[in-house]
Motif scaffolding. Structure first.
Motif, short mmCIF file in Angstrom:
data_model
loop_
_atom_site.label_atom_id
_atom_site.label_comp_id
_atom_site.label_asym_id
_atom_site.label_seq_id
_atom_site.Cartn_x
_atom_site.Cartn_y
_atom_site.Cartn_z
N ALA A 234 -1.29 -41.87 -7.91
CA ALA A 234 0.13 -42.05 -8.39
C ALA A 234 0.87 -40.44 -8.23
CB ALA A 234 0.21 -42.33 -9.86
N ILE A 235 1.86 -40.37 -8.05
CA ILE A 235 2.92 -39.29 -7.82
C ILE A 235 3.29 -38.67 -9.16
CG2 ILE A 235 4.68 -38.10 -6.78
CD1 ILE A 235 4.41 -40.41 -4.42
N ASN A 236 2.90 -37.64 -9.25
CA ASN A 236 3.26 -36.80 -10.61
C ASN A 236 5.00 -36.32 -10.22
OD1 ASN A 236 3.93 -35.19 -12.79
ND2 ASN A 236 1.96 -34.77 -13.08
N GLU A 237 6.01 -37.24 -10.76
CA GLU A 237 7.16 -36.83 -10.32
C GLU A 237 7.70 -35.44 -10.75
OE1 GLU A 237 9.75 -40.03 -10.39
OE2 GLU A 237 8.63 -41.35 -9.58
N GLN A 238 7.27 -35.27 -12.18
CA GLN A 238 7.64 -34.12 -12.84
C GLN A 238 7.00 -32.91 -12.06
OE1 GLN A 238 10.11 -33.60 -15.02
NE2 GLN A 238 10.33 -35.78 -14.43
N GLU A 239 5.78 -32.99 -11.90
CA GLU A 239 5.17 -31.93 -11.06
C GLU A 239 5.95 -31.66 -9.55
OE1 GLU A 239 0.38 -31.23 -10.77
OE2 GLU A 239 1.09 -32.38 -9.03
N MET A 240 6.07 -32.66 -9.11
CA MET A 240 6.77 -32.78 -7.66
C MET A 240 8.05 -32.03 -7.71
SD MET A 240 7.51 -35.66 -4.85
CE MET A 240 8.98 -36.46 -5.83
N LEU A 241 8.75 -32.56 -8.75
CA LEU A 241 10.09 -31.82 -9.00
C LEU A 241 10.18 -30.54 -9.11
CD1 LEU A 241 13.09 -32.68 -9.36
CD2 LEU A 241 12.80 -32.90 -11.48
N GLN A 242 8.92 -29.96 -10.03
CA GLN A 242 8.78 -28.37 -10.42
C GLN A 242 8.38 -27.70 -9.07
OE1 GLN A 242 9.90 -26.88 -13.16
NE2 GLN A 242 9.61 -25.22 -11.85
N TYR A 243 7.76 -28.29 -8.23
CA TYR A 243 7.12 -27.61 -6.85
C TYR A 243 8.25 -27.65 -6.03
CZ TYR A 243 4.62 -27.62 -2.46
OH TYR A 243 4.17 -27.22 -1.17
N ILE A 244 9.36 -28.46 -5.95
CA ILE A 244 10.47 -28.39 -5.12
C ILE A 244 11.47 -27.48 -5.62
CG2 ILE A 244 12.51 -29.57 -4.11
CD1 ILE A 244 10.82 -32.26 -4.34
N VAL A 245 11.67 -27.33 -6.99
CA VAL A 245 12.47 -26.25 -7.62
C VAL A 245 11.89 -24.81 -7.02
CG1 VAL A 245 13.06 -25.06 -9.97
CG2 VAL A 245 13.31 -27.64 -9.38
N ASP A 246 10.49 -24.75 -7.41
CA ASP A 246 10.01 -23.46 -6.92
C ASP A 246 10.20 -23.14 -5.60
OD1 ASP A 246 9.34 -23.48 -9.54
OD2 ASP A 246 7.07 -24.02 -9.48
N LYS A 247 9.99 -23.91 -4.57
CA LYS A 247 10.04 -23.63 -3.21
C LYS A 247 11.55 -23.58 -2.73
CE LYS A 247 7.13 -24.50 -0.04
NZ LYS A 247 6.35 -25.23 1.01
N THR A 248 12.57 -24.26 -3.31
CA THR A 248 13.81 -24.20 -2.87
C THR A 248 14.86 -23.69 -3.42
OG1 THR A 248 14.41 -26.32 -4.08
CG2 THR A 248 13.50 -26.39 -1.69
N LYS A 249 14.65 -23.49 -4.89
CA LYS A 249 15.27 -22.58 -5.92
C LYS A 249 16.55 -23.61 -6.24
CE LYS A 249 12.65 -19.15 -6.15
NZ LYS A 249 11.42 -19.82 -6.54
N ALA A 250 16.64 -24.78 -5.74
CA ALA A 250 17.76 -25.72 -6.20
C ALA A 250 17.48 -26.15 -7.25
CB ALA A 250 17.68 -26.87 -4.91
N SER A 251 18.74 -26.56 -8.05
CA SER A 251 18.49 -27.25 -9.35
C SER A 251 18.04 -28.55 -9.26
CB SER A 251 20.08 -27.21 -9.77
OG SER A 251 20.68 -28.56 -9.48
#
Length: 95
Positions: free
Chosen positions: A6-23
Motif C-alpha cells: 500500500a502507498i503511504n500517502e502521508q509519506e508520499m506527500l512529504q516526499y513531494i513537498v521536500d522535492k518541490t517546495k510546493a504547499s
C-alpha cells in the motif's frame, strides 16, 4: 494490494513537498485532479491497459478552474510523485 504494498500517502506527500517546495494544499489539489483524470481514462478504456500521456495530464490539471499554479510547478509535483512511486516499486515508465 497487501498492506506492505500500500502507498503511504502521508509519506508520499512529504516526499513531494521536500522535492518541490510546493504547499501540501497545492500538491493535494494536483493529485486530486490527477486521480480524476486517471479514473476517467480507465472508464474509457473498458478494461484495457491505459496509457497516460504526461503532457496531456498536466494540461488537464492546468485547465481546472481551482488550479492557480504554473505549468512547471504542476509538472514538478507529478514528476516527484512518479519518482516516489518508482522508488517504492509501485510504478514505472513504458517504453
Amino acid at each position: 494490494m497487501t498492506d506492505n504494498q500500500a502507498i503511504n500517502e502521508q509519506e508520499m506527500l512529504q516526499y513531494i513537498v521536500d522535492k518541490t517546495k510546493a504547499s501540501k494544499a497545492n500538491i493535494e489539489l494536483v493529485l486530486k485532479h490527477e486521480q480524476a483524470y486517471i479514473n476517467k481514462a480507465h472508464e474509457n478504456a473498458k478494461g484495457k491497459d491505459v496509457d497516460i500521456d504526461g503532457d496531456d495530464l498536466a494540461d488537464y490539471i492546468l485547465s481546472r478552474k481551482d488550479v492557480k499554479l504554473d505549468e512547471l510547478t504542476v509538472e514538478s509535483i507529478l514528476d516527484a510523485e512518479m519518482d516516489y512511486l518508482m522508488d517504492k516499486g509501485h510504478a514505472g515508465y513504458v517504453d
